[in-house]
Write a protein that holds these residues in place. Structure first.
Motif, PDB file in Angstrom:
ATOM      1  N   PRO A  97      22.388  29.536  11.637  1.00 29.37           N
ATOM      2  CA  PRO A  97      22.992  28.438  10.874  1.00 29.37           C
ATOM      3  C   PRO A  97      22.949  27.104  11.613  1.00 29.37           C
ATOM      4  CG  PRO A  97      24.678  29.868  11.787  1.00 29.37           C
ATOM      5  CD  PRO A  97      23.350  30.519  12.076  1.00 29.37           C
ATOM      6  N   VAL A  98      22.767  26.059  10.833  1.00 27.14           N
ATOM      7  CA  VAL A  98      22.902  24.688  11.321  1.00 27.14           C
ATOM      8  C   VAL A  98      23.907  24.012  10.392  1.00 27.14           C
ATOM      9  CG1 VAL A  98      20.570  24.587  12.276  1.00 27.14           C
ATOM     10  CG2 VAL A  98      20.969  23.824   9.946  1.00 27.14           C
ATOM     11  N   PRO A  99      24.505  22.914  10.803  1.00 26.73           N
ATOM     12  CA  PRO A  99      25.481  22.247   9.944  1.00 26.73           C
ATOM     13  C   PRO A  99      24.883  21.884   8.580  1.00 26.73           C
ATOM     14  CG  PRO A  99      25.562  21.350  12.150  1.00 26.73           C
ATOM     15  CD  PRO A  99      24.372  22.259  12.100  1.00 26.73           C
ATOM     16  N   ALA A 100      25.691  21.985   7.569  1.00 30.60           N
ATOM     17  CA  ALA A 100      25.254  21.653   6.207  1.00 30.60           C
ATOM     18  C   ALA A 100      24.699  20.240   6.178  1.00 30.60           C
ATOM     19  CB  ALA A 100      26.423  21.792   5.238  1.00 30.60           C
ATOM     20  N   ALA A 123      22.103  19.068   7.652  1.00 30.03           N
ATOM     21  CA  ALA A 123      21.299  18.676   8.806  1.00 30.03           C
ATOM     22  C   ALA A 123      19.829  18.946   8.514  1.00 30.03           C
ATOM     23  CB  ALA A 123      21.731  19.441  10.056  1.00 30.03           C
ATOM     24  N   SER A 182      22.532  20.419  23.843  1.00 29.14           N
ATOM     25  CA  SER A 182      23.006  19.245  23.123  1.00 29.14           C
ATOM     26  C   SER A 182      22.857  18.032  24.014  1.00 29.14           C
ATOM     27  CB  SER A 182      24.479  19.421  22.742  1.00 29.14           C
ATOM     28  OG  SER A 182      24.646  20.527  21.894  1.00 29.14           O
ATOM     29  N   TRP A 208      17.803  19.134  15.473  1.00 29.98           N
ATOM     30  CA  TRP A 208      18.557  18.468  14.413  1.00 29.98           C
ATOM     31  C   TRP A 208      19.621  17.609  15.061  1.00 29.98           C
ATOM     32  CZ3 TRP A 208      18.879  23.660  15.524  1.00 29.98           C
ATOM     33  CH2 TRP A 208      20.134  24.167  15.896  1.00 29.98           C
ATOM     34  N   THR A 209      20.201  16.728  14.271  1.00 35.20           N
ATOM     35  CA  THR A 209      21.289  15.895  14.783  1.00 35.20           C
ATOM     36  C   THR A 209      22.576  16.197  14.033  1.00 35.20           C
ATOM     37  OG1 THR A 209      20.710  14.079  13.293  1.00 35.20           O
ATOM     38  CG2 THR A 209      19.811  13.983  15.521  1.00 35.20           C
ATOM     39  N   VAL A 210      23.659  16.083  14.776  1.00 36.29           N
ATOM     40  CA  VAL A 210      25.008  16.215  14.226  1.00 36.29           C
ATOM     41  C   VAL A 210      25.778  15.014  14.753  1.00 36.29           C
ATOM     42  CG1 VAL A 210      27.092  17.615  14.122  1.00 36.29           C
ATOM     43  CG2 VAL A 210      24.858  18.742  14.302  1.00 36.29           C
TER      44      VAL A 210
END
Length: 151
Positions: A20-23, A25, A148, A87-89
């Protein structure tokens, strides 16, 4: 080169890439093997700049990514295949490198600095020093190293 900043990968990676990755992203992904390491650096550069990485932070960032990517294709598994996902958050750039190998380190990887005059065994320590956070997971699906970086 393609629009993602890298030459097309030579193979499709196998294994569990559905982590999973943040929704919302946007995930950029590159499958690679040892001869593709220059492409990994090119791809990571493009994605890091798109994600907000400063030019000043880019060189150190690439050292960390290169060290972990090199480990993945030289120590990871006999197939010597790996996958880089980014990906970025918010203001954090996340880099995940997955290989099909499994290992059982006796201590947390990368916490012990290399010995003076060491010529190997320092990649994970360097990655830990450069990244703002690093996590190691290993199991049936292989090894995942997630770093990160503040941007």
């Amino acid at each position: 080169m393609n629009e993602s900043g890298a030459r097309p990968a030579r193979f499709l990676a196998s294994g569990d890439r559905s982590r999973p990755v943040p929704a919302g992203a946007a995930v950029a992904e590159l499958a690679f093997c040892l001869p593709d390491l220059p492409d990994v650096r090119d791809f990571a550069t493009v994605q890091a700049v798109r994600g907000g990485m400063s030019q000043e932070g880019l060189a150190d960032f690439l050292v960390a990514v290169n060290e972990v990517a090199t480990n993945a294709v030289t120590h990871g598994h006999a197939t010597a295949k790996a996958v880089l996902r980014m990906w970025t958050v918010g203001r954090t750039l996340v880099v995940e490198i997955h290989d099909e190998g499994r290992w059982a380190p006796e201590e947390t990887p990368g916490e012990t600095p290399p010995a003076p005059y060491a010529t190997s065994g320092m990649g994970l320590w360097v990655a830990r020093m450069i990244s703002s956070d690093i996590k190691f997971e290993t199991g049936a699906a292989g090894t995942f190293i997630t770093m990160s970086f503040k941007v």
